[in-house]
Write a protein that holds these residues in place. Structure first.
Motif, short mmCIF file in Angstrom:
data_model
loop_
_atom_site.label_atom_id
_atom_site.label_comp_id
_atom_site.label_asym_id
_atom_site.label_seq_id
_atom_site.Cartn_x
_atom_site.Cartn_y
_atom_site.Cartn_z
N LEU A 82 -33.85 -35.62 -23.95
CA LEU A 82 -32.44 -35.87 -24.23
C LEU A 82 -31.54 -35.49 -23.06
O LEU A 82 -30.34 -35.76 -23.08
CB LEU A 82 -32.01 -35.08 -25.47
N CYS A 83 -32.10 -34.86 -22.04
CA CYS A 83 -31.32 -34.30 -20.92
C CYS A 83 -31.01 -35.36 -19.87
O CYS A 83 -31.49 -35.31 -18.74
CB CYS A 83 -32.07 -33.13 -20.30
N LEU A 84 -30.22 -36.32 -20.26
CA LEU A 84 -29.78 -37.37 -19.36
C LEU A 84 -28.43 -37.87 -19.85
O LEU A 84 -27.99 -37.54 -20.94
CB LEU A 84 -30.80 -38.50 -19.30
N ASP A 85 -27.79 -38.63 -19.01
CA ASP A 85 -26.50 -39.23 -19.37
C ASP A 85 -26.68 -40.73 -19.47
O ASP A 85 -27.35 -41.33 -18.63
CB ASP A 85 -25.45 -38.93 -18.29
N ASP A 113 -20.58 -32.51 -30.53
CA ASP A 113 -21.39 -31.66 -29.66
C ASP A 113 -22.68 -31.31 -30.39
O ASP A 113 -22.68 -31.15 -31.61
CB ASP A 113 -20.64 -30.38 -29.30
N PHE A 114 -23.75 -31.18 -29.63
CA PHE A 114 -25.06 -30.82 -30.17
C PHE A 114 -25.62 -29.66 -29.36
O PHE A 114 -25.32 -29.52 -28.17
CB PHE A 114 -26.03 -32.00 -30.06
N THR A 115 -26.47 -28.87 -30.01
CA THR A 115 -27.13 -27.76 -29.35
C THR A 115 -28.61 -27.79 -29.71
O THR A 115 -28.96 -27.98 -30.88
CB THR A 115 -26.53 -26.41 -29.79
N CYS A 116 -29.47 -27.59 -28.72
CA CYS A 116 -30.90 -27.50 -28.98
C CYS A 116 -31.17 -26.19 -29.72
O CYS A 116 -30.69 -25.13 -29.31
CB CYS A 116 -31.68 -27.53 -27.66
N THR A 117 -31.93 -26.27 -30.79
CA THR A 117 -32.22 -25.08 -31.60
C THR A 117 -33.21 -24.15 -30.92
O THR A 117 -33.32 -22.99 -31.32
CB THR A 117 -32.76 -25.49 -32.98
N ALA A 156 -29.69 -25.68 -25.05
CA ALA A 156 -29.10 -26.73 -24.21
C ALA A 156 -28.05 -27.48 -25.02
O ALA A 156 -28.17 -27.63 -26.24
CB ALA A 156 -30.19 -27.69 -23.74
N ARG A 157 -27.00 -27.94 -24.34
CA ARG A 157 -25.89 -28.59 -25.02
C ARG A 157 -25.79 -30.05 -24.62
O ARG A 157 -26.06 -30.41 -23.48
CB ARG A 157 -24.59 -27.87 -24.69
N PHE A 158 -25.36 -30.86 -25.59
CA PHE A 158 -25.23 -32.30 -25.41
C PHE A 158 -23.92 -32.75 -26.06
O PHE A 158 -23.40 -32.08 -26.94
CB PHE A 158 -26.41 -33.04 -26.05
N HIS A 159 -23.42 -33.90 -25.63
CA HIS A 159 -22.18 -34.43 -26.22
C HIS A 159 -22.30 -35.94 -26.39
O HIS A 159 -22.75 -36.65 -25.49
CB HIS A 159 -20.99 -34.11 -25.31
N LEU A 160 -21.89 -36.41 -27.56
CA LEU A 160 -21.81 -37.84 -27.87
C LEU A 160 -20.34 -38.17 -28.06
O LEU A 160 -19.66 -37.53 -28.87
CB LEU A 160 -22.59 -38.17 -29.14
N SER A 161 -19.85 -39.13 -27.30
CA SER A 161 -18.46 -39.54 -27.45
C SER A 161 -18.36 -41.06 -27.34
O SER A 161 -19.12 -41.68 -26.61
CB SER A 161 -17.58 -38.90 -26.39
N CYS A 162 -17.44 -41.61 -28.11
CA CYS A 162 -17.24 -43.05 -28.05
C CYS A 162 -15.89 -43.38 -28.68
O CYS A 162 -15.54 -42.82 -29.72
CB CYS A 162 -18.36 -43.78 -28.78
N GLU A 163 -15.15 -44.26 -28.06
CA GLU A 163 -13.88 -44.73 -28.60
C GLU A 163 -14.16 -46.08 -29.22
O GLU A 163 -14.39 -47.06 -28.52
CB GLU A 163 -12.85 -44.80 -27.47
N THR A 164 -14.22 -46.12 -30.55
CA THR A 164 -14.64 -47.34 -31.24
C THR A 164 -13.48 -48.26 -31.60
O THR A 164 -13.68 -49.46 -31.77
CB THR A 164 -15.42 -47.00 -32.54
N PHE A 215 -25.68 -34.77 -21.20
CA PHE A 215 -26.30 -33.44 -21.16
C PHE A 215 -25.31 -32.53 -20.47
O PHE A 215 -24.76 -32.87 -19.43
CB PHE A 215 -27.61 -33.53 -20.38
N ARG A 216 -25.06 -31.37 -21.07
CA ARG A 216 -24.12 -30.41 -20.50
C ARG A 216 -24.88 -29.15 -20.10
O ARG A 216 -25.10 -28.27 -20.94
CB ARG A 216 -23.03 -30.08 -21.50
N PRO A 217 -25.30 -29.08 -18.85
CA PRO A 217 -26.06 -27.90 -18.44
C PRO A 217 -25.22 -26.64 -18.53
O PRO A 217 -23.99 -26.69 -18.46
CB PRO A 217 -26.44 -28.20 -16.99
N ARG A 218 -25.91 -25.54 -18.72
CA ARG A 218 -25.20 -24.26 -18.78
C ARG A 218 -24.58 -23.96 -17.43
O ARG A 218 -25.12 -24.30 -16.40
CB ARG A 218 -26.17 -23.15 -19.15
#
Length: 121
Positions: free
Chosen positions: A9-12, A64-68, A72-80, A90-93
């Motif tokens: 999941l660590c990609l944009d 926002d999502f976090t790996c349990t 690691a942190r992730f973000h999903l965004s979209c203007e629909t 992927f939002r690295p620390r």
């Protein structure tokens, strides 16, 4: 450093079509279901588990999502609403520590000018 569970999941990637948004929601749902991620939606009604099914999509998707396992942190965004697109990221620390006195708040003085104001000011 991401763990083996979330490494894929660590990609944009960009979201440009409704099909790409649905794919991103499916990936997020699968990873929530198997316990790889937890979600922190911007609003309780915006859980990806409920989006796109019987409720449709909100105008703005921002979750926002976090790996349990590794945090690691992730973000999903979209203007629909206007079809402006968005993406999965992927939002690295941060490698730098938090500055003394906290983070800087941003205060908008004019739409074309943003001034950083020290925390507590």
């Amino acid at each position: 450093m991401p763990c083996d569970r979330c490494r894929a999941l660590c990609l944009d990637w960009s979201i440009r079509t409704p099909g790409e948004l649905e794919h991103a929601l499916t990936v997020a749902r699968d990873n929530l279901s198997d316990g790889t991620l937890t979600e922190q939606p911007d609003h309780p009604d915006n859980s990806v588990l409920r989006m796109g099914q019987d409720r449709g999509w909100p105008d703005i998707v921002s979750v926002d999502f976090t790996c349990t396992t590794c945090g690691a942190r992730f973000h999903l965004s979209c203007e629909t609403y206007h079809g402006g697109g968005g993406g999965w990221s992927f939002r690295p620390r941060r490698s730098t520590p938090r500055p003394p006195g906290g983070y800087v708040r941003r205060r908008v003085i004019h739409p074309d000018f943003v001034l950083g104001v020290p925390a507590g000011a």
